[in-house]
Design a protein around this motif. Structure first.
Motif, PDB file in Angstrom:
ATOM      1  N   ASP A  88       0.816  -1.214   0.000  1.00 47.52           N
ATOM      2  CA  ASP A  88       0.000   0.000   0.000  1.00 47.52           C
ATOM      3  C   ASP A  88       0.849   1.263   0.000  1.00 47.52           C
ATOM      4  N   ARG A  89       0.197   2.423  -0.177  1.00 51.67           N
ATOM      5  CA  ARG A  89       0.764   3.752   0.006  1.00 51.67           C
ATOM      6  C   ARG A  89       1.993   4.020  -0.855  1.00 51.67           C
ATOM      7  N   TRP A  90       2.000   3.539  -2.082  1.00 56.85           N
ATOM      8  CA  TRP A  90       3.090   3.887  -2.989  1.00 56.85           C
ATOM      9  C   TRP A  90       3.103   5.380  -3.263  1.00 56.85           C
ATOM     10  N   ASP A  91       1.910   5.955  -3.428  1.00 62.45           N
ATOM     11  CA  ASP A  91       1.841   7.360  -3.799  1.00 62.45           C
ATOM     12  C   ASP A  91       2.381   8.260  -2.703  1.00 62.45           C
ATOM     13  N   GLU A  92       2.168   7.888  -1.429  1.00 63.21           N
ATOM     14  CA  GLU A  92       2.620   8.724  -0.321  1.00 63.21           C
ATOM     15  C   GLU A  92       4.091   8.476   0.020  1.00 63.21           C
ATOM     16  N   TYR A 240      -3.376   0.326 -11.752  1.00 64.52           N
ATOM     17  CA  TYR A 240      -2.681   1.612 -11.692  1.00 64.52           C
ATOM     18  C   TYR A 240      -3.653   2.740 -12.004  1.00 64.52           C
ATOM     19  N   GLN A 247       0.200   9.192  -8.202  1.00 65.19           N
ATOM     20  CA  GLN A 247       0.129   7.883  -8.837  1.00 65.19           C
ATOM     21  C   GLN A 247      -0.165   6.819  -7.784  1.00 65.19           C
ATOM     22  N   LEU A 248      -1.012   5.884  -8.129  1.00 58.43           N
ATOM     23  CA  LEU A 248      -1.407   4.851  -7.174  1.00 58.43           C
ATOM     24  C   LEU A 248      -1.293   3.476  -7.813  1.00 58.43           C
ATOM     25  N   VAL A 250      -2.031  -0.478  -7.238  1.00 57.41           N
ATOM     26  CA  VAL A 250      -2.937  -1.294  -6.436  1.00 57.41           C
ATOM     27  C   VAL A 250      -2.585  -2.766  -6.642  1.00 57.41           C
TER      28      VAL A 250
END
Length: 287
Positions: A88-92, A240, A247-248, A250
């Protein structure tokens, strides 16, 4: 009680890929590395293939052996090693890495068996001609974008299109909303060339395009565009999304919703022959 199998997360796959590339750049074999570190050779191979979670200490030892001492990049790899289990939380957590290096998206495209996507607003980047792509990028980047930055992003977009080559093992399938094909980007000449280009790409054995006709008012894609990377076994599919927030990526099990939504969109769309005919009609209507 048997251990649960390690989920081959994106973090683990990315870390393994980077470690393998570093080893190969140094001209070292797995056998040589295993002898130096007194590790089992098969275990090192499993680390690189993301079949086993690698420990931070082993990553430190490998980076030392490879003479990789660049502080920023080293810290990022060690951070990945500490969190190879996360999905999780790739974008952050990794937004600076993703945006700056442009590694993950092309990497996923090159590793996937099939790249699927739904596009509600524009022609997908993989299909864009240079003129179309430049207009889109200039619009998205805004007036503050430098000429150098715009041209760099255009070049990156063009480079990604190698996955469309007839020799590529990657299958590319896109569903494009009819409204995206009718939205004129640039002059009529540019748009006609873009539509003709899509039809030509549809002749490639590894490319399939389906158009979602405007008569289909309610459909599973009402939440917007997305990408779906179907990875080779035993790696799970990856979804994605990209928007103003970032960018997220999943991963499984949440990515199953992307799979189900894409399958439903595919059923609602025209088949490839009907799609090519409609694209040709739209091109002819341009003045």
């Amino acid at each position: 009680m048997p251990h649960k199998p390690f989920i081959r997360t994106l973090r683990a796959q990315w870390l393994g890929q980077q470690l393998r590339e570093l080893r190969e750049q140094r001209g070292m074999t797995l056998k040589l590395v295993s002898e130096h570190l007194q590790r089992d050779m098969s275990a090192l191979g499993r680390y690189e293939r993301a079949e086993w979670p690698i420990r931070r200490g082993d990553v430190v030892a490998l980076l030392d052996l490879y003479g990789f001492h660049e502080a920023g990049e080293r810290d990022r790899l060690l951070r990945l090693a500490e969190e190879v289990w996360r999905t999780d939380r790739w974008d952050e957590d990794y937004g600076d890495v993703v945006d700056a290096s442009f590694i993950d998206f092309p990497w996923l495209e090159s590793k996937a068996e099939q790249v699927c996507s739904y596009h509600a607003m524009l022609v997908p980047g993989l299909f864009q001609l240079r003129e179309y792509a430049e207009l889109v990028i200039r619009c998205v980047e805004g007036p503050k974008a430098t000429e150098e930055k715009v041209l760099r992003w255009v070049d990156l977009r063009m480079q990604r299109q190698h996955v469309l080559d007839d020799r590529s093992n990657t299958k590319v399938e896109s569903i494009i909303d009819e409204s995206a094909l009718r939205r004129q980007v640039g002059s009529a000449t540019v748009m006609r060339a873009q539509l003709d280009h899509i039809v030509q790409l549809m002749q490639h054995p590894n490319v399939q395009v389906r158009v979602l006709p405007s008569r289909v008012v309610l459909h599973p894609g009402v939440d917007g565009s997305f990408w779906l990377f179907k990875m080779p076994e035993p790696y799970p599919a990856v979804g994605y999304l990209e928007n103003l927030a970032g960018q997220l990526y999943v991963e499984s099990p949440k990515s199953k919703r992307f799979v189900d939504t894409y399958d439903r969109l595919r059923e609602a769309a025209l088949d490839p022959r009907e799609s090519a005919k409609l694209i040709g009609t739209i091109a002819e209507e341009l003045q």
